[in-house]
Design a protein around this motif. Structure first.
Motif, mmCIF file in Angstrom:
data_model
loop_
_atom_site.group_PDB
_atom_site.id
_atom_site.type_symbol
_atom_site.label_atom_id
_atom_site.label_comp_id
_atom_site.label_asym_id
_atom_site.label_seq_id
_atom_site.Cartn_x
_atom_site.Cartn_y
_atom_site.Cartn_z
ATOM 1 N N ALA A 73 35.041 30.529 34.536
ATOM 2 C CA ALA A 73 35.581 29.681 33.466
ATOM 3 C C ALA A 73 34.889 29.959 32.139
ATOM 4 O O ALA A 73 35.502 29.826 31.061
ATOM 5 C CB ALA A 73 35.428 28.210 33.841
ATOM 6 N N ALA A 74 33.616 30.343 32.212
ATOM 7 C CA ALA A 74 32.864 30.674 30.997
ATOM 8 C C ALA A 74 33.142 32.104 30.538
ATOM 9 O O ALA A 74 32.587 32.546 29.524
ATOM 10 C CB ALA A 74 31.370 30.496 31.255
ATOM 11 N N HIS A 75 33.961 32.822 31.301
ATOM 12 C CA HIS A 75 34.286 34.231 31.019
ATOM 13 C C HIS A 75 33.015 35.071 30.875
ATOM 14 O O HIS A 75 32.884 35.869 29.939
ATOM 15 C CB HIS A 75 35.161 34.338 29.764
ATOM 16 C CG HIS A 75 36.492 33.652 29.907
ATOM 17 N ND1 HIS A 75 37.473 34.095 30.770
ATOM 18 C CD2 HIS A 75 36.978 32.516 29.326
ATOM 19 C CE1 HIS A 75 38.527 33.288 30.698
ATOM 20 N NE2 HIS A 75 38.250 32.323 29.837
ATOM 21 N N ASP A 76 32.106 34.834 31.839
ATOM 22 C CA ASP A 76 30.826 35.552 31.857
ATOM 23 C C ASP A 76 30.816 36.493 33.065
ATOM 24 O O ASP A 76 30.444 36.093 34.177
ATOM 25 C CB ASP A 76 29.667 34.546 31.958
ATOM 26 C CG ASP A 76 28.301 35.193 31.795
ATOM 27 O OD1 ASP A 76 28.169 36.388 32.119
ATOM 28 O OD2 ASP A 76 27.361 34.492 31.374
ATOM 29 N N PRO A 77 31.242 37.743 32.900
ATOM 30 C CA PRO A 77 31.360 38.651 34.043
ATOM 31 C C PRO A 77 30.032 38.960 34.733
ATOM 32 O O PRO A 77 30.003 39.115 35.946
ATOM 33 C CB PRO A 77 31.979 39.912 33.433
ATOM 34 C CG PRO A 77 31.725 39.818 31.973
ATOM 35 C CD PRO A 77 31.715 38.363 31.649
ATOM 36 N N ALA A 84 43.252 37.883 40.738
ATOM 37 C CA ALA A 84 43.071 37.784 39.284
ATOM 38 C C ALA A 84 42.263 38.941 38.707
ATOM 39 O O ALA A 84 42.134 39.058 37.491
ATOM 40 C CB ALA A 84 42.395 36.459 38.935
ATOM 41 N N SER A 85 41.729 39.787 39.585
ATOM 42 C CA SER A 85 40.972 40.938 39.100
ATOM 43 C C SER A 85 41.868 41.905 38.335
ATOM 44 O O SER A 85 41.401 42.699 37.515
ATOM 45 C CB SER A 85 40.307 41.678 40.265
ATOM 46 O OG SER A 85 41.279 42.369 41.056
ATOM 47 N N GLY A 86 43.172 41.852 38.626
ATOM 48 C CA GLY A 86 44.110 42.741 37.965
ATOM 49 C C GLY A 86 44.231 44.102 38.618
ATOM 50 O O GLY A 86 45.033 44.933 38.202
ATOM 51 N N ASN A 87 43.437 44.310 39.681
ATOM 52 C CA ASN A 87 43.480 45.591 40.397
ATOM 53 C C ASN A 87 44.095 45.339 41.770
ATOM 54 O O ASN A 87 43.460 44.757 42.655
ATOM 55 C CB ASN A 87 42.064 46.153 40.535
ATOM 56 C CG ASN A 87 42.044 47.561 41.121
ATOM 57 O OD1 ASN A 87 42.725 47.847 42.103
ATOM 58 N ND2 ASN A 87 41.239 48.433 40.532
ATOM 59 N N LYS A 88 45.332 45.770 41.952
ATOM 60 C CA LYS A 88 46.059 45.473 43.184
ATOM 61 C C LYS A 88 45.429 46.139 44.411
ATOM 62 O O LYS A 88 45.441 45.579 45.503
ATOM 63 C CB LYS A 88 47.522 45.904 43.046
ATOM 64 C CG LYS A 88 48.305 45.078 42.032
ATOM 65 C CD LYS A 88 49.757 45.524 41.957
ATOM 66 C CE LYS A 88 50.529 44.678 40.959
ATOM 67 N NZ LYS A 88 51.955 45.110 40.856
ATOM 68 N N VAL A 89 44.886 47.329 44.227
ATOM 69 C CA VAL A 89 44.252 48.021 45.353
ATOM 70 C C VAL A 89 42.994 47.273 45.784
ATOM 71 O O VAL A 89 42.762 47.052 46.977
ATOM 72 C CB VAL A 89 43.910 49.482 44.981
ATOM 73 C CG1 VAL A 89 43.139 50.152 46.112
ATOM 74 C CG2 VAL A 89 45.180 50.257 44.673
ATOM 75 N N PRO A 101 31.801 41.187 44.278
ATOM 76 C CA PRO A 101 31.216 40.913 42.963
ATOM 77 C C PRO A 101 31.951 41.642 41.833
ATOM 78 O O PRO A 101 32.127 41.093 40.737
ATOM 79 C CB PRO A 101 29.772 41.411 43.109
ATOM 80 C CG PRO A 101 29.485 41.280 44.573
ATOM 81 C CD PRO A 101 30.775 41.652 45.230
ATOM 82 N N ALA A 102 32.404 42.871 42.100
ATOM 83 C CA ALA A 102 33.154 43.627 41.093
ATOM 84 C C ALA A 102 34.469 42.932 40.767
ATOM 85 O O ALA A 102 34.857 42.809 39.593
ATOM 86 C CB ALA A 102 33.410 45.047 41.587
ATOM 87 N N ALA A 103 35.165 42.453 41.808
ATOM 88 C CA ALA A 103 36.431 41.744 41.593
ATOM 89 C C ALA A 103 36.195 40.442 40.835
ATOM 90 O O ALA A 103 36.996 40.062 39.967
ATOM 91 C CB ALA A 103 37.095 41.457 42.941
ATOM 92 N N THR A 104 35.106 39.769 41.141
ATOM 93 C CA THR A 104 34.797 38.494 40.478
ATOM 94 C C THR A 104 34.474 38.712 39.006
ATOM 95 O O THR A 104 34.868 37.917 38.145
ATOM 96 C CB THR A 104 33.621 37.801 41.190
ATOM 97 O OG1 THR A 104 33.908 37.694 42.597
ATOM 98 C CG2 THR A 104 33.396 36.400 40.641
ATOM 99 N N ALA A 105 33.767 39.791 38.701
ATOM 100 C CA ALA A 105 33.460 40.116 37.301
ATOM 101 C C ALA A 105 34.742 40.420 36.523
ATOM 102 O O ALA A 105 34.910 39.985 35.373
ATOM 103 C CB ALA A 105 32.501 41.310 37.240
ATOM 104 N N LEU A 106 35.653 41.143 37.140
ATOM 105 C CA LEU A 106 36.935 41.439 36.492
ATOM 106 C C LEU A 106 37.739 40.162 36.263
ATOM 107 O O LEU A 106 38.362 39.978 35.212
ATOM 108 C CB LEU A 106 37.743 42.418 37.349
ATOM 109 C CG LEU A 106 37.253 43.868 37.379
ATOM 110 C CD1 LEU A 106 38.000 44.657 38.455
ATOM 111 C CD2 LEU A 106 37.443 44.517 36.013
ATOM 112 N N ALA A 107 37.705 39.266 37.266
ATOM 113 C CA ALA A 107 38.443 38.003 37.153
ATOM 114 C C ALA A 107 37.889 37.164 36.002
ATOM 115 O O ALA A 107 38.641 36.474 35.299
ATOM 116 C CB ALA A 107 38.361 37.231 38.461
ATOM 117 N N ALA A 108 36.568 37.214 35.810
ATOM 118 C CA ALA A 108 35.946 36.444 34.723
ATOM 119 C C ALA A 108 36.430 36.921 33.357
ATOM 120 O O ALA A 108 36.470 36.143 32.390
ATOM 121 C CB ALA A 108 34.428 36.558 34.808
#
Length: 223
Positions: free
Chosen positions: A196-200, A149-154, A102-109
């Motif tokens: 797609a709605a950029h709603d983290p 897409a989260s931007g966090n490689k780790v 969920p944390a990665a998905t929020a960052l991706a949003a």
């Protein structure tokens, strides 16, 4: 126990008892379903599940046979079944995914570009083949794209390492739980729409519910 799981257990019992021997052909579908006291549809799903773990060998145009059950093949099949009935490791892995995904998905949003979102949409639609294994392959690609897409490689690397050990669980769910295929597609669409709605916050909530649903099924399946 689901009706399909019941049919699986009865076929396994016939193999263990020697009623069905390695290399022998299963009776006609209608006859075997009547003998086991299950519907033909449930029997079909059971055969499909057991063929995925190499206990049965489905030969198009010829019939379904009990696999050779050579040691290597049998041990692989049995270790697969033990994952669900005697080992909590898969559930533990999903528990970690439930924290991280969920944390990665929020960052991706927050960070996904229009191009990345367009690609994600292509991973949401069900495969034309309708095969569970193809859906699982898309499932893996879908979650990997979000993690990347989260931007966090780790974080992305951790999620990637946690994804493959649960692949068999996903396949097993697909062949034994009614509506699992459609439910997975619908949940993926919901996650994709939130990104797609950029709603983290919404993306986080939908990813949490998605992984939580798999955990709830696995607890019941392993019970």
């Amino acid at each position: 126990m689901s009706v399909t799981d019941d049919a699986i257990a009865k076929i396994k019992a016939m193999i263990v008892s020697g009623d069905l021997k390695p290399g022998s052909r299963l009776p006609r579908e209608a006859d075997l379903a009547a003998e086991l006291g299950v519907s033909r549809n449930s029997l079909r799903e059971a055969v499909r599940a057991l063929s995925l773990v190499q206990i049965l060998d489905v030969r198009q145009g010829d019939g379904t046979y009990v696999a050779s059950l050579e040691p290597n093949s049998l041990l692989d099949a049995m270790s697969f079944l033990l994952d669900f009935h005697q080992d909590d490791s898969v559930l533990d892995i999903l528990g970690v995914r439930r924290i991280l995904e969920p944390a990665a998905t929020a960052l991706a949003a927050q960070q996904m570009t229009d191009e990345q979102i367009a690609h994600l949409h292509t991973l949401v639609e069900p495969p034309q083949s309708g095969a569970i294994t193809d859906l699982v392959a898309l499932d893996l690609s879908f979650h990997a794209a979000i993690a990347a897409a989260s931007g966090n490689k780790v974080l992305a690397s951790l999620l990637d390492s946690l994804s493959m050990p649960t692949t068999r669980a996903r396949i097993w769910r697909g062949v034994t739980e009614e509506g699992a295929f459609e439910r997975t597609v619908a949940e993926h669409r919901g996650i994709c729409d939130a990104i797609a709605a950029h709603d983290p916050e919404l993306a986080h909530a939908r990813a949490l519910a998605h992984v939580g649903g798999v955990m709830e099924w696995l607890r019941k399946a392993a019970g």
